[in-house]
Design a protein around this motif. Structure first.
Motif, PDB file in Angstrom:
ATOM      1  N   PRO A 173       0.976  -1.117   0.037  1.00  0.00           N
ATOM      2  CA  PRO A 173      -0.053  -0.084   0.011  1.00  0.00           C
ATOM      3  C   PRO A 173       0.761   1.279   0.001  1.00  0.00           C
ATOM      4  O   PRO A 173       1.955   1.001   0.451  1.00  0.00           O
ATOM      5  N   PRO A 174       0.435   2.542  -0.324  1.00  0.00           N
ATOM      6  CA  PRO A 174       1.189   3.641  -0.633  1.00  0.00           C
ATOM      7  C   PRO A 174       1.813   4.028   0.964  1.00  0.00           C
ATOM      8  O   PRO A 174       3.010   4.575   0.610  1.00  0.00           O
TER       9      PRO A 174
ATOM     10  N   LEU B  42       6.715   5.028   3.629  1.00  0.00           N
ATOM     11  CA  LEU B  42       7.756   4.599   4.864  1.00  0.00           C
ATOM     12  C   LEU B  42       8.834   4.234   4.493  1.00  0.00           C
ATOM     13  O   LEU B  42       9.956   4.628   4.845  1.00  0.00           O
ATOM     14  N   VAL B  43       9.064   3.088   3.689  1.00  0.00           N
ATOM     15  CA  VAL B  43      10.221   2.371   3.386  1.00  0.00           C
ATOM     16  C   VAL B  43      11.181   3.414   2.820  1.00  0.00           C
ATOM     17  O   VAL B  43      12.170   3.399   3.163  1.00  0.00           O
TER      18      VAL B  43
ATOM     19  N   THR C  65       8.960  -0.189  -5.508  1.00  0.00           N
ATOM     20  CA  THR C  65       8.405   1.017  -5.505  1.00  0.00           C
ATOM     21  C   THR C  65       8.151   1.913  -6.420  1.00  0.00           C
ATOM     22  O   THR C  65       8.557   1.487  -7.578  1.00  0.00           O
ATOM     23  N   SER C  66       7.187   3.012  -6.593  1.00  0.00           N
ATOM     24  CA  SER C  66       6.750   3.544  -7.800  1.00  0.00           C
ATOM     25  C   SER C  66       7.962   4.625  -7.994  1.00  0.00           C
ATOM     26  O   SER C  66       8.042   5.381  -7.017  1.00  0.00           O
ATOM     27  N   ASN C  67       8.204   4.860  -9.160  1.00  0.00           N
ATOM     28  CA  ASN C  67       9.216   6.170  -9.555  1.00  0.00           C
ATOM     29  C   ASN C  67       8.928   7.328  -8.954  1.00  0.00           C
ATOM     30  O   ASN C  67       9.592   8.183  -8.794  1.00  0.00           O
ATOM     31  N   VAL C  68       7.619   7.602  -9.334  1.00  0.00           N
ATOM     32  CA  VAL C  68       6.937   9.015  -8.809  1.00  0.00           C
ATOM     33  C   VAL C  68       7.158   9.104  -7.332  1.00  0.00           C
ATOM     34  O   VAL C  68       7.716  10.186  -7.167  1.00  0.00           O
TER      35      VAL C  68
ATOM     36  N   PHE D 241       6.812  12.369   9.827  1.00  0.00           N
ATOM     37  CA  PHE D 241       6.523  10.768   9.919  1.00  0.00           C
ATOM     38  C   PHE D 241       4.902  11.023  10.492  1.00  0.00           C
ATOM     39  O   PHE D 241       3.973  10.323  10.128  1.00  0.00           O
ATOM     40  N   PRO D 242       4.438  11.972  11.734  1.00  0.00           N
ATOM     41  CA  PRO D 242       3.250  11.817  12.206  1.00  0.00           C
ATOM     42  C   PRO D 242       2.269  12.232  10.987  1.00  0.00           C
ATOM     43  O   PRO D 242       1.191  11.870  11.160  1.00  0.00           O
ATOM     44  N   PHE D 243       2.842  13.229  10.289  1.00  0.00           N
ATOM     45  CA  PHE D 243       1.878  13.489   9.099  1.00  0.00           C
ATOM     46  C   PHE D 243       1.586  12.509   8.319  1.00  0.00           C
ATOM     47  O   PHE D 243       0.628  12.022   7.792  1.00  0.00           O
ATOM     48  N   LEU D 244       2.621  11.489   7.990  1.00  0.00           N
ATOM     49  CA  LEU D 244       2.375  10.347   7.163  1.00  0.00           C
ATOM     50  C   LEU D 244       1.404   9.566   7.602  1.00  0.00           C
ATOM     51  O   LEU D 244       0.607   9.026   6.940  1.00  0.00           O
ATOM     52  N   PHE D 245       1.583   9.105   8.859  1.00  0.00           N
ATOM     53  CA  PHE D 245       0.679   8.139   9.448  1.00  0.00           C
ATOM     54  C   PHE D 245      -0.618   8.792   9.496  1.00  0.00           C
ATOM     55  O   PHE D 245      -1.681   8.140   9.338  1.00  0.00           O
ATOM     56  N   MET D 246      -0.860  10.183   9.901  1.00  0.00           N
ATOM     57  CA  MET D 246      -2.200  10.612   9.852  1.00  0.00           C
ATOM     58  C   MET D 246      -2.747  10.524   8.520  1.00  0.00           C
ATOM     59  O   MET D 246      -4.075  10.421   8.184  1.00  0.00           O
TER      60      MET D 246
END
Lengths: 359, 477
Positions: free
Chosen positions: B328-329, B334-335, B376-379, B408-413
């Protein structure tokens, strides 16, 4: 205390957001429908076809269509989902097509589902297909996604072609206005290739008339302040033709006595560039003659069209709205009976801005 | 300052000079020898690893008056300005430990003479490496406090520049200098900082960053509250704006405060170039920061929830780049973010030459290979690399770290509730920023509370002639 606050806030965001019932729709795990067509079967049933693009790794696009028959369009989606590996979502629908047959019945019932669905934008293009709507979607052509192709086709014709501005929002606005009737572009499939032929006029939700070629441009000029890359030509005399392009026009209404039988003046100010002239190099005087001829030509076309609209008792120009804004005691029914009897007078002011780059 | 246990015991027993010297002799680098004068024997002692032996041999021994009868007479002729007479044995001990030579009379515990002879082993002033600028002064601070003070004082030759020196650290006894200009700097801030520094109860102060962390108003905030700079010209400039400067002996970085958020995006080069360019570069930096924080979360949010938001012409590119990717995105993002952090961390730990190799291996090999392998996607690769790049545009290194962390908190949210999550996180960040104070002043000044006068030198920089007034926030209250 602080810890408690932090805990409370995080709990709130955690649990309350679960109530929002949002499901992930990961882009590559869904089928994104880009165009949908509806065809008439009988009074209660219709066939619906959705086209979704399959993007191949070599950048080619394969248009896949799903067809189902039903009486409610959300029910249709269920039937379509049964045919595919990924669920179909309607959030990216660009164009919705209705067959002429269906449009002759009631389109309002059909557009209701589009308006109700929050994921479908208000700027979706609606169009009437002269023939079977399905045909436009089913045939694969070019290397583009069908919905994008159709919406681009309609878009550029709005920006610089014969179509007045139209979309779902304007359609339902015109329908809900008391002094206005909606119109939609009309598409004719020719070997599967969609060709925009004109404008379909509606009486409330019902299709009544399709504009002819020579009516298209004047219709657009009367509906809105517009600019137009297309040109039109007029015969000035024996073997003498002039054609103009890059037309920009402005329409304004002069209603001295609203809600009466007195004439309504429509002022049309048109500016254009001379493109073709079969006579000698035009000087100021000749240009003035051309302008005069053009004015006469446009006036004729406009008045003819308006008379036709009055006869059909449809008002896509929104004259009723113009009157309503000038009337304190507006009465819808009174206007309806008044509309066909009002004499219209179109005043055209035509100006040729330049006559081309001839020596 | 708190007393240390051994210091206490020293004072309570009041040992004699001899005892002090005896204790010190336990160290092998302590030297003690005697020189005879008329009646007595002078005992000269020092740490040979701390003093400059030149001073001993050139300036001290030849001038000792061996015919005199008292200690005072004996040292009269020394060509050294820094003679200390003391009667406290503890004083002797402390000074011996910072590079003094002590001269005592054997068997007489009345008095000792302390001669400053510490060796000034220090790096020479060199080019700034962290805050290099093409135009402008090329000096940077070094590890020696005295050199650093020299670098600043020569830029501000006025008597109002006051230097306060405190000693911090039970073990390191670091000298911490506090600089301010009298009459410009808010006196309240000076006393606050002195108070906070002298209240510190620590063993060692290795670097100025220790002080920055320990005297900050909000110690748990990821946002730095003191600007850390290695440029003496920047320090001198902000002293003139009424700020405080803290220098620590042994630290090649000075601190300046109170600092506001916008100042972390100010490079000293901004003042060396035309204001139009400086303003443009600053706006670019602010854009880069917002981009860096928001772009990956927005990507995740849109791809997970809001496919409707994508322009119709972009869907094609995104779907192709995502096709066949098994994650999933959020996992993908994250990776990749972690990979970038790994690269940065590895690059920071390794010597420069190896670091470059790591950069190439990481950037090119891992990047392209993972795209080709369909992991991973190149975009996203482009997005993550760009946002990492954008985070490095901040002129202050710590701020760059902060920006990379709060992503990172932004990413999780974003993964959790989409764009709404990004908006919520942004609100939290804004609330946090509004709550931060540095030395009691709001961190977001002059954006909030708005100060028109200070806005001239915040998001943009107006011509220097407009900036002659000090920023309103630093006026004495």
């Amino acid at each position: 205390m602080r810890i408690k606050m932090i805990l409370l806030t995080s709990m709130m965001t955690l649990f309350l957001s679960s109530c929002m019932n949002i499901e992930p729709t990961v882009l590559n795990e869904i089928n994104i429908a880009t165009a949908i067509s509806y065809d008439y079967i009988d009074k209660d049933h219709f066939t619906s076809t959705a086209v979704t693009p399959y993007y191949l790794p070599d950048k080619r696009v394969n248009n896949v269509t799903f067809t189902a028959t039903s009486s409610l369009s959300k029910d249709v989606r269920q039937r379509m989902n049964q045919q595919t590996d990924k669920p179909i979502f309607s959030g990216k629908i660009e164009v919705v097509l209705y067959s002429k047959e269906l449009a002759k019945h009631d389109l309002i019932r059909m557009t209701d589902t589009l308006i109700r669905d929050p994921s479908i934008g208000n700027t979706v293009y609606l169009a009437v297909v002269d023939g079977k709507a399905q045909d436009v979607l089913i045939k694969q052509f070019g290397n583009v996604d069908k919905g994008t192709y159709l919406s681009n086709a309609i878009e550029h014709n709005i920006q610089s072609g014969i179509l007045p501005k139209t979309n779902l929002h304007l359609f339902s606005y015109a329908h809900n206005s008391e002094g206005m009737d909606p119109f939609l572009p009309i598409i004719k499939p020719k070997n599967g290739n969609p060709i925009i032929t004109g404008v379909a006029l509606f009486d409330q939700g019902k299709f009544v008339y399709q504009t002819k070629d020579h009516e298209n441009i004047i219709f657009k000029m009367l509906v809105e302040t517009s600019s137009n890359k297309e040109g039109f030509s007029a015969k000035l005399g024996e073997n003498l033709f002039a054609s103009v392009y890059n037309i920009s026009s402005k329409v304004s209404y002069n209603i001295p006595e609203p809600m009466t039988n007195s004439p309504i003046m429509i002022n049309l100010k048109v500016e254009a560039v001379l493109r073709e002239f079969t006579g000698e190099q035009p000087d100021k005087k000749v240009i003035r003659t051309i302008e005069k001829k053009m004015e006469k030509e446009l006036k004729q076309r406009a008045e003819k069209l308006i008379v036709k609209l009055q006869k059909l008792e449809v008002d896509p120009l929104g004259v009723g709205e113009q009157v309503r804004t000038r009337t304190r005691s507006w009465n819808k029914d009174e206007w309806k009976s008044l509309y066909p009897t009002i004499p219209f007078q179109v005043n055209v002011n035509f100006e040729i801005l330049e006559s081309g780059a001839v020596e | 300052m708190k007393k240390f246990p051994f210091e206490k015991s020293n004072q309570s027993q009041t040992p004699h000079f001899d005892e002090v010297l005896q204790q010190l002799k336990e160290s092998k680098d302590f030297t003690c020898f005697t020189v005879g004068i008329k009646h007595d024997t002078l005992c000269i002692s020092y740490f040979n690893t701390l003093i400059d032996t030149n001073i001993l041999h050139r300036d001290l021994l030849p001038y000792l008056n061996k015919s005199s009868s008292t200690l005072y007479d004996a040292v009269q002729a020394l060509p050294i300005e820094n003679l200390l007479f003391t009667q406290k044995p503890a004083d002797v001990q402390n000074h011996l430990l910072i590079g003094y030579i002590s001269i005592t009379v054997e068997g007489n515990n009345d008095q000792a003479v302390l001669v400053k002879a510490d060796s000034q082993l220090s790096r020479t002033v060199s080019l700034p490496e962290v805050e290099f600028s093409v135009i402008g002064p090329k000096e940077s601070l070094v590890e020696s406090l005295d050199t650093n003070l020299h670098l600043i004082r020569k830029r501000l030759p006025i008597q109002e520049l006051k230097v306060e020196v405190l000693t911090v650290g039970k073990l390191s006894k670091s000298r911490v200098a506090l600089l301010h200009i009298d009459g410009i700097c808010n006196q309240k801030n000076v006393s606050t900082v002195i108070q906070r520094i002298s209240n510190l109860d620590v063993k060692q102060i290795i670097d100025s960053s220790y002080i920055a962390q320990m005297i900050a108003d909000k110690k748990n905030s990821p946002f730095p509250q003191f600007i850390d700079t290695e440029r003496p010209d920047r320090l001198a400039a902000v002293l003139g704006e009424g700020k405080l400067v803290i220098l620590v002996d042994g630290a090649p970085h000075g601190l300046l405060g109170p600092a506001t958020l916008v100042e972390f995006f100010t490079a000293s080069e901004d003042y060396f170039i035309n204001w139009t360019m400086a303003s443009f570069f600053r706006l670019v930096r602010f854009f880069a920061v917002l981009f860096s924080i928001l772009i990956t979360p927005i990507y995740v949010a849109i791809l997970t929830y809001h496919y409707e938001l994508l322009p119709k012409n972009l869907i094609n590119t995104l779907v192709i780049s995502r096709s066949g990717i098994p994650f999933p995105p959020i996992l993908e993002a994250l990776v990749l973010e972690l990979v970038i952090e790994l690269l940065r961390e590895a690059g920071a730990r390794l010597p420069t030459k190896v670091g470059q190799t790591i950069g190439i291996v990481g950037g090119i090999v891992i990047g392209t290979a993972s795209v080709e392998a369909g992991l991973t996607s190149n975009v996203l690769l482009i997005i993550v690399a760009l946002s990492a790049l954008a985070s490095f545009t901040t002129p202050v290194y710590q701020m760059g770290n902060t920006i990379r962390l709060i992503r990172f908190p932004f990413l999780f949210m974003a993964y959790y509730i989409g764009i709404l999550g990004v908006a919520i996180s942004f609100c939290f960040m804004l609330i946090h920023l509004l709550r931060i104070t540095t030395l009691g002043r709001p961190y977001l000044e002059p954006l909030y509370p708005p100060k028109l006068e200070s806005l001239k030198d915040s998001l943009i920089r107006l011509p220097l002639t407009y900036l002659s007034k000090r920023p309103a926030s630093k006026h004495e209250e």
